[in-house]
Design an enzyme around this catalytic site. Structure first.
Site, PDB file in Angstrom:
ATOM      1  N   ASP A  18      -8.840  31.974 -37.204  1.00 48.45           N
ATOM      2  CA  ASP A  18      -7.607  31.720 -36.811  1.00 48.45           C
ATOM      3  C   ASP A  18      -7.529  30.308 -36.157  1.00 48.45           C
ATOM      4  O   ASP A  18      -6.947  30.077 -35.408  1.00 48.45           O
ATOM      5  CB  ASP A  18      -7.102  32.979 -35.518  1.00 48.45           C
ATOM      6  CG  ASP A  18      -6.082  34.141 -36.118  1.00 48.45           C
ATOM      7  OD1 ASP A  18      -5.848  34.080 -36.804  1.00 48.45           O
ATOM      8  OD2 ASP A  18      -6.658  35.235 -35.518  1.00 48.45           O
ATOM      9  N   VAL A  39       0.668  -1.611  -0.001  1.00 51.89           N
ATOM     10  CA  VAL A  39      -0.355  -0.214  -0.041  1.00 51.89           C
ATOM     11  C   VAL A  39       0.738   0.598  -0.019  1.00 51.89           C
ATOM     12  O   VAL A  39       0.205   2.017  -0.608  1.00 51.89           O
ATOM     13  CB  VAL A  39      -0.649   0.331   1.312  1.00 51.89           C
ATOM     14  CG1 VAL A  39      -1.319   1.642   1.157  1.00 51.89           C
ATOM     15  CG2 VAL A  39      -2.149  -1.045   0.737  1.00 51.89           C
ATOM     16  N   ALA A  40       2.010   1.381   1.029  1.00 56.54           N
ATOM     17  CA  ALA A  40       2.737   2.269   1.077  1.00 56.54           C
ATOM     18  C   ALA A  40       3.763   2.683  -0.179  1.00 56.54           C
ATOM     19  O   ALA A  40       3.559   3.943  -0.496  1.00 56.54           O
ATOM     20  CB  ALA A  40       3.943   2.034   2.145  1.00 56.54           C
ATOM     21  N   ASP A  89      -7.291  35.624 -33.103  1.00 57.52           N
ATOM     22  CA  ASP A  89      -7.978  35.879 -32.306  1.00 57.52           C
ATOM     23  C   ASP A  89      -9.425  36.328 -32.905  1.00 57.52           C
ATOM     24  O   ASP A  89     -10.393  35.835 -32.977  1.00 57.52           O
ATOM     25  CB  ASP A  89      -8.181  37.498 -31.944  1.00 57.52           C
ATOM     26  CG  ASP A  89      -7.563  38.693 -33.401  1.00 57.52           C
ATOM     27  OD1 ASP A  89      -7.682  37.953 -33.840  1.00 57.52           O
ATOM     28  OD2 ASP A  89      -7.937  39.667 -33.273  1.00 57.52           O
ATOM     29  N   ASN A 109       9.577   6.536  -1.203  1.00 62.04           N
ATOM     30  CA  ASN A 109       8.735   4.494  -1.191  1.00 62.04           C
ATOM     31  C   ASN A 109      10.564   3.615  -1.524  1.00 62.04           C
ATOM     32  O   ASN A 109       9.945   2.484  -0.633  1.00 62.04           O
ATOM     33  CB  ASN A 109       8.220   4.118  -2.808  1.00 62.04           C
ATOM     34  CG  ASN A 109       7.082   4.713  -2.373  1.00 62.04           C
ATOM     35  OD1 ASN A 109       6.551   6.225  -1.032  1.00 62.04           O
ATOM     36  ND2 ASN A 109       5.731   5.147  -3.281  1.00 62.04           N
ATOM     37  N   THR A 147       4.710  11.382   6.566  1.00 62.36           N
ATOM     38  CA  THR A 147       5.796  11.834   6.594  1.00 62.36           C
ATOM     39  C   THR A 147       5.911  11.988   4.362  1.00 62.36           C
ATOM     40  O   THR A 147       6.508  13.340   4.165  1.00 62.36           O
ATOM     41  CB  THR A 147       6.582  10.818   6.884  1.00 62.36           C
ATOM     42  OG1 THR A 147       6.825  10.431   7.860  1.00 62.36           O
ATOM     43  CG2 THR A 147       8.716  11.400   6.735  1.00 62.36           C
ATOM     44  N   ASP A 148       5.738  11.124   3.845  1.00 63.68           N
ATOM     45  CA  ASP A 148       5.404  11.398   2.243  1.00 63.68           C
ATOM     46  C   ASP A 148       4.232  12.297   2.191  1.00 63.68           C
ATOM     47  O   ASP A 148       4.135  12.831   0.916  1.00 63.68           O
ATOM     48  CB  ASP A 148       5.104  10.495   1.660  1.00 63.68           C
ATOM     49  CG  ASP A 148       6.141   9.137   2.115  1.00 63.68           C
ATOM     50  OD1 ASP A 148       6.703   9.666   2.283  1.00 63.68           O
ATOM     51  OD2 ASP A 148       5.875   7.788   1.392  1.00 63.68           O
ATOM     52  N   GLU A 208      -0.478   4.764  -6.469  1.00 59.35           N
ATOM     53  CA  GLU A 208      -1.202   4.516  -6.953  1.00 59.35           C
ATOM     54  C   GLU A 208      -2.689   6.450  -7.662  1.00 59.35           C
ATOM     55  O   GLU A 208      -3.048   6.098  -7.995  1.00 59.35           O
ATOM     56  CB  GLU A 208      -2.219   3.986  -6.557  1.00 59.35           C
ATOM     57  CG  GLU A 208      -2.992   3.867  -5.295  1.00 59.35           C
ATOM     58  CD  GLU A 208      -2.865   3.812  -3.551  1.00 59.35           C
ATOM     59  OE1 GLU A 208      -1.511   4.214  -4.127  1.00 59.35           O
ATOM     60  OE2 GLU A 208      -2.773   4.840  -3.176  1.00 59.35           O
ATOM     61  N   ASP A 248       0.857  37.720 -33.208  1.00 53.47           N
ATOM     62  CA  ASP A 248      -0.070  38.535 -33.731  1.00 53.47           C
ATOM     63  C   ASP A 248       0.645  39.622 -33.098  1.00 53.47           C
ATOM     64  O   ASP A 248       0.629  39.900 -31.916  1.00 53.47           O
ATOM     65  CB  ASP A 248      -1.768  38.650 -33.124  1.00 53.47           C
ATOM     66  CG  ASP A 248      -2.738  37.186 -34.347  1.00 53.47           C
ATOM     67  OD1 ASP A 248      -1.947  37.353 -34.937  1.00 53.47           O
ATOM     68  OD2 ASP A 248      -3.219  37.316 -33.018  1.00 53.47           O
TER      69      ASP A 248
HETATM   70  P1  ATP Z   1      -1.717  42.124 -36.402  1.00 52.91           P
HETATM   71  O1  ATP Z   1      -1.892  40.860 -37.246  1.00 52.91           O
HETATM   72  O2  ATP Z   1      -1.249  42.854 -36.264  1.00 52.91           O
HETATM   73  O3  ATP Z   1      -3.072  41.540 -35.303  1.00 52.91           O
HETATM   74  P2  ATP Z   1      -3.877  41.562 -37.648  1.00 52.91           P
HETATM   75  O4  ATP Z   1      -4.027  40.537 -38.660  1.00 52.91           O
HETATM   76  O5  ATP Z   1      -5.025  41.729 -36.999  1.00 52.91           O
HETATM   77  O6  ATP Z   1      -3.263  42.392 -37.592  1.00 52.91           O
HETATM   78  P3  ATP Z   1      -6.125  42.662 -40.385  1.00 52.91           P
HETATM   79  O7  ATP Z   1      -6.997  43.748 -39.086  1.00 52.91           O
HETATM   80  O8  ATP Z   1      -6.719  41.761 -40.240  1.00 52.91           O
HETATM   81  O9  ATP Z   1      -3.958  42.936 -39.284  1.00 52.91           O
HETATM   82  O10 ATP Z   1      -5.703  44.402 -40.685  1.00 52.91           O
HETATM   83  C1  ATP Z   1      -4.969  43.579 -41.964  1.00 52.91           C
HETATM   84  C2  ATP Z   1      -4.538  44.748 -42.689  1.00 52.91           C
HETATM   85  O11 ATP Z   1      -6.164  45.641 -42.605  1.00 52.91           O
HETATM   86  C3  ATP Z   1      -4.159  46.741 -42.078  1.00 52.91           C
HETATM   87  O12 ATP Z   1      -2.957  46.242 -42.322  1.00 52.91           O
HETATM   88  C4  ATP Z   1      -5.256  47.215 -42.602  1.00 52.91           C
HETATM   89  O13 ATP Z   1      -4.353  47.844 -44.070  1.00 52.91           O
HETATM   90  C5  ATP Z   1      -6.382  47.021 -42.793  1.00 52.91           C
HETATM   91  N1  ATP Z   1      -7.477  47.305 -42.398  1.00 52.91           N
HETATM   92  C6  ATP Z   1      -7.097  47.149 -40.502  1.00 52.91           C
HETATM   93  N2  ATP Z   1      -8.652  47.366 -40.431  1.00 52.91           N
HETATM   94  C7  ATP Z   1      -9.451  47.806 -40.979  1.00 52.91           C
HETATM   95  C8  ATP Z   1     -10.322  48.880 -41.194  1.00 52.91           C
HETATM   96  N3  ATP Z   1     -11.183  48.318 -39.741  1.00 52.91           N
HETATM   97  N4  ATP Z   1     -10.884  49.233 -42.102  1.00 52.91           N
HETATM   98  C9  ATP Z   1      -9.841  48.941 -43.415  1.00 52.91           C
HETATM   99  N5  ATP Z   1      -9.093  48.527 -43.180  1.00 52.91           N
HETATM  100  C10 ATP Z   1      -8.246  47.279 -42.113  1.00 52.91           C
END
Ligand code: ATP
Length: 918
Positions: A657, A290-291, A653, A719, A750-751, A295, A337
């Protein structure tokens, strides 16, 4: 309608009803939503919008589970039998120890469960609703039938909805239907009642993901009544995932159990052959098994990971998948990013360009000039940022910056938009890197008394817009986006007196110069239409544009990012920047953060697309900056790095992605700007979107893994010490050194206590100056199994030496002395293995207070078993004389000294060369 008239369980073919019928049936209002009181009443009636969890273990079950281990049952049986035949005290002590052991195990597991539940609650999604006429963000759990939900790209659909508004709405329903192609949604009623789910195009289902567009829907089913709920009901509980370490430990545990059982059997047989009482030998052998059978190791790992994850939340890293805690320490690449993660995401317009002229400060005077006024108007109204009632501006930071810049120059969205209401849009997406909004222009002639400075005149009349639009044109379209994607679509350039010719190279050169200064550059263009273009498509709308101007946005690097990048470097981790921005912008920021040396190469999305995977793999380990990369390309980067044997963390984001986040070894979703889709795909969520948090999480992951290793090292060595002591004694002609209660007591106290306290050990010095741990490296690497063997043997040695000497000089207390030496040498061991390299004297006793406390407490308990008179018969001990105690202390300190010497050798590189601390 009162809540009573809304049936508790609504099962209907909602897709065959018109939106009006749906609204009536659910007594709601598509604009105002439900009244809060009504929503509360319905919540009480329908229950929370939650899928039933798979059978959760009740605390009682969890406690009982502690006794289901086979060896524990054998021990209990043996103890009961021995109680009837012989010593009842022994039986009671054994029972108490087993119960205490179970309670400790239970408390640990319970804490881990709570920690995991708390993490789950933190990661639970929200829903954007209309309630009582106001927009509100509420926990998705609180949705009720009749609620009006607003949806936008990136959202997870929070309940089953009948759509009442759908603007290019596309939904990925793979989770429900298995169909990977996103479905285009609409609002019109359908006619066939028994359509398959995937064809009910005016419904959106809980758990599916909005990949594009936006919409609005009325909740028709929540929780287990949703289609997802039905499936979840069918499938039952989700299997608990085991981490790689847990799997390996479970395997190791099985092998070890067999070895321990064999040794126990041997101990039993030799004891009986030497004439020891049968029952005593049986109990001894069972206690030893057991000791020594570990497990609980996999469970301990869960506890350590769960508690570690709880701690990481406080540092803004929310773990969604527990194994990530364990594997974080193996990360060799962090692909991040740029915007918001490495930079502050607090953009502001720093520079603008129009009519061949650059302006640093957009002040009201700038708007006097027609082209500039058009540029600023475009920034103001072709903009998705909006002001809340409290005056706060919310939306995408790029949009907010443009909104503010226009406002500072005197052009306010709220005042302009009524004059040019938005009639349609082609939303932004990072592939096109641009967006278009179309506005209906009132054709009324310029009003009297409104001169150049009149805000209302900025759009559409007086010139140049109205002139450019010409007679009979009532729609103006603004397009803004990345210059190199927009300029090729432009055919001319706006001028004060109409349109002029465009010199794309000159404009591009200006854009490049701004980008090289680290600015995000957007170009703005315009086009007039006689009516809304039909069809409303990118190819038809975004062409033959008139260039207006450029704006450059500054987004300063995060202050802490540079240090985090440096820390990565010493920790053997390569930081990589991936951005949708222009290469020059990317390089400028990367240089500022010291991700690359000045002039380093930047790989663009276009080059990346041209390369085959093998070609790319040739280069991937040299590239530190990627620009103009589409999110879909991230997966290629992850794949190439993984093929090269790297262990990759990748941030993201957006919707696009998600595949890369899933594929990465550690997918890191943004907590603030991230979409539900990304969060769902990630292993970890950054609550502050901060690059430095990833690095901190890696550090924490390394610390937690180290401590798990230390825990295992401690328990297994202990152990091993117990086994050697009992196993070797007969071969040295000595009687059984310890009684069952001693073995069980050592195992429990102790353990147990110091082992748990090792989890509180702070990170080792140099934690982030050593290379990442190879993910498939054995936990016993770096000399650990050797340590377990030789230190165990040493513990056994000093115990048996004590026994032999005491018997030799005729000391009757020899058993108490062996008991004490073994206990104390384990305590010394706990202190010595706090670090893999540093001596305890360098670390200081106080740097792990819980461990110090555990050692002191265990020491005190041990003395109590010896010196508290009524415990003597319980533990079969006798009070030791001062000299005997001193002798025990001296013998047991041998182990501490030996391990300190081992560490000194490791520090000098003479032992276990590739030590974890190197
Ligand atoms: P990061 O990786 O730095 O976060 P991202 O990949 O999110 O950037 P995006 O937001 O996709 O970048 O933007 C890419 C390009 O699109 C920018 O460089 C800009 O030229 C254009 N862009 C970004 N936001 C807008 C917007 N609101 N309206 C029009 N064009 C935009």
């Amino acid at each position: 309608m009162s809540p009573d008239t809304v049936p508790a369980r609504i099962e209907r073919a909602w897709h065959v009803l018109s939106t009006d019928e749906v609204v009536r049936a659910l007594a709601t209002d598509t604009h105002a939503g439900l009244a809060p009181a009504e929503a509360a009443a319905r919540l009480a009636r329908h229950g929370p919008n939650r899928l039933r969890e798979g059978r959760r273990r009740s605390p009682l079950r969890m406690l009982l589970d502690q006794f289901t281990d086979f060896m524990i049952l054998v021990l209990l049986a043996a103890a009961v039998v021995s109680g009837f035949i012989g010593d009842a005290v022994d039986t009671i002590v054994i029972l108490v120890i087993v119960v205490l052991n179970a309670v400790i195990g239970f408390v640990q597991e319970y804490r881990a469960e709570r920690a995991i539940a708390a993490l789950k609650a933190l990661a639970a999604p929200n829903a954007h609703v209309k309630r009582g006429g106001e927009s509100a963000v509420i926990p998705a759990d609180e949705l009720v039938p009749g609620d009006v939900v607003l949806l936008e790209a990136g959202n997870a659909v929070p309940a089953d909805l009948r759509l009442v508004e759908a603007a290019q709405l596309r939904i990925d329903e793979a989770a429900l239907t298995g169909e990977s192609q996103a479905v285009e949604k609409q609002t019109g009623r359908l006619h066939e009642e028994d359509l398959p789910l995937g064809d009910r195009r005016n419904l959106a289902y809980k758990g599916t993901l909005l990949t594009y567009g936006r919409g609005r829907g009325v909740v028709v089913a929540t929780g287990m009544d949703t289609e997802l709920g039905r499936i979840a009901g069918l499938l039952g509980a989700e299997e608990e995932v085991k981490t790689p370490l847990q799997k390996r430990l479970a395997r190791f545990g099985r092998v070890l159990s067999i070895v321990v059982l064999a040794i126990s059997a041997l101990v039993f047989v030799t004891g009986v052959l030497r004439g020891e009482p049968l029952l005593l030998m049986a109990l001894t052998a069972i206690s030893l098994a057991v000791a020594a059978i570990p497990e609980a190791l996999p469970a301990v790992v869960t506890v350590a990971l769960a508690l570690g994850a709880r701690k990481m939340v406080r540092a803004n890293a929310l773990i969604r998948k527990l194994p990530a805690v364990e594997t974080l320490g193996s990360v060799t690449y962090i692909c991040s990013d740029k915007t918001g993660t490495l930079t502050e995401n607090r953009m502001r317009v720093d520079e603008a360009y129009a009519e061949g002229e650059t302006v640093r400060a957009l002040e009201p005077g700038v708007a006097q000039r027609a082209v500039w006024r058009t540029l600023l108007s475009a920034l103001a109204i072709s903009n998705d940022a909006r002001a809340t009632e409290s005056g706060e501006v919310i939306g995408d930071p790029t949009e907010i910056a443009l909104y503010r810049a226009a406002e500072r120059a005197g052009l306010r969205k709220a005042e302009l938009l009524p004059l040019a209401p938005r009639a349609a849009e082609l939303p932004f997406d990072s592939d096109r890197a641009r967006m278009t909004t179309l506005h209906r222009i009132s054709s009324s002639p310029p009003r009297e008394g409104r001169g150049e400075e009149g805000l209302g005149d900025a759009v559409p009349s007086p010139p140049p817009l109205s002139r450019m639009a010409g007679e009979g044109r009532s729609i103006v379209a603004f397009t803004k986006g990345a210059p190199e994607k927009l300029l090729p679509l432009c055919v001319n350039q706006l001028a004060d007196d109409g349109v002029g010719s465009l010199d794309p190279e000159a404009v591009q050169a200006t854009a490049e110069r701004m980008a090289a200064e680290g600015l995000r550059v957007l170009a703005v263009a315009v086009r007039a239409w006689p009516a809304l273009p039909d069809p409303l498509e990118v190819e038809t709308v975004e062409r033959d544009l008139t260039f207006v101007g450029l704006v450059g946005l500054l987004d300063p690097p995060r202050a802490e990012a540079k240090d985090a990048v440096r820390e990565c470097r010493t920790a053997g981790i390569t930081p990589v920047m991936i951005t949708g921005d222009h290469p020059a912008t990317a390089r400028a920021i990367a240089e500022r953060l010291e991700i690359v040396a000045p002039g380093a190469e930047v790989l663009t999305g276009r080059e990346l697309a041209r390369m085959s995977l093998p070609e790319f793999e040739e280069r991937v380990e040299r590239v530190r900056v990627y620009a103009r990369v589409a999110p879909q390309q991230k997966i290629k980067i992850v794949q190439a790095l993984q093929d090269k044997g790297e262990f990759v963390a990748m941030t993201g984001d957006g919707v696009n992605d998600a595949p890369a986040l899933k594929r990465a070894d550690i997918g890191v979703a943004m907590g603030v700007t991230g979409t539900d889709v990304a969060k769902e795909a990630g292993h970890m969520i950054l609550l502050d979107d901060n690059f430095a948090t990833i690095v901190r999480a890696v550090r924490e992951g390394r610390r937690i893994f180290d401590n798990i290793r230390k825990f295992i090292k401690y328990t297994m060595t202990s152990n091993s010490g117990e086994i050697w002591t009992i196993f070797l004694a007969p071969f040295l002609g000595l009687p059984i050194p310890l009684l069952p209660v001693h073995i069980l007591w050592i195992n429990l106290v102790t353990d147990g206590l110091p082992g748990l306290a090792l989890a509180a050990e702070p990170g080792e010095r140099g934690l982030m100056r050593r290379p990442p741990r190879p993910p498939n490296e054995s936990i016993f690497a770096h000399g650990m199994w050797q340590h377990m063997l030789w230190v165990g043997l040493l513990m056994g040695g000093v115990s048996l030496l004590t026994q032999a000497w005491a018997i030799h000089v005729g000391n009757d207390n020899w058993q108490t002395m062996v008991f004490t030496v073994l206990t104390l040498s384990q305590l010394g061991h706990a202190l010595a293995i706090r670090s893999e390299r540093d001596s305890l004297f360098r670390q200081g006793l106080a740097s792990n207070a819980p461990l110090l406390g555990a050692v002191v407490l265990t020491f005190a308990l041990q003395l109590a078993t010896i010196y508290v008179p009524f415990l003597n018969p319980v533990f079969k001990t006798a009070p030791l004389a001062a000299g005997e105690l001193a002798f025990c202390l001296a013998m047991s300190s041998v182990v501490f000294v030996a391990v300190e010497i081992e560490k000194a050798l490791v520090r000098r590189g003479w032992l276990y060369a590739a030590s974890a601390g190197a």
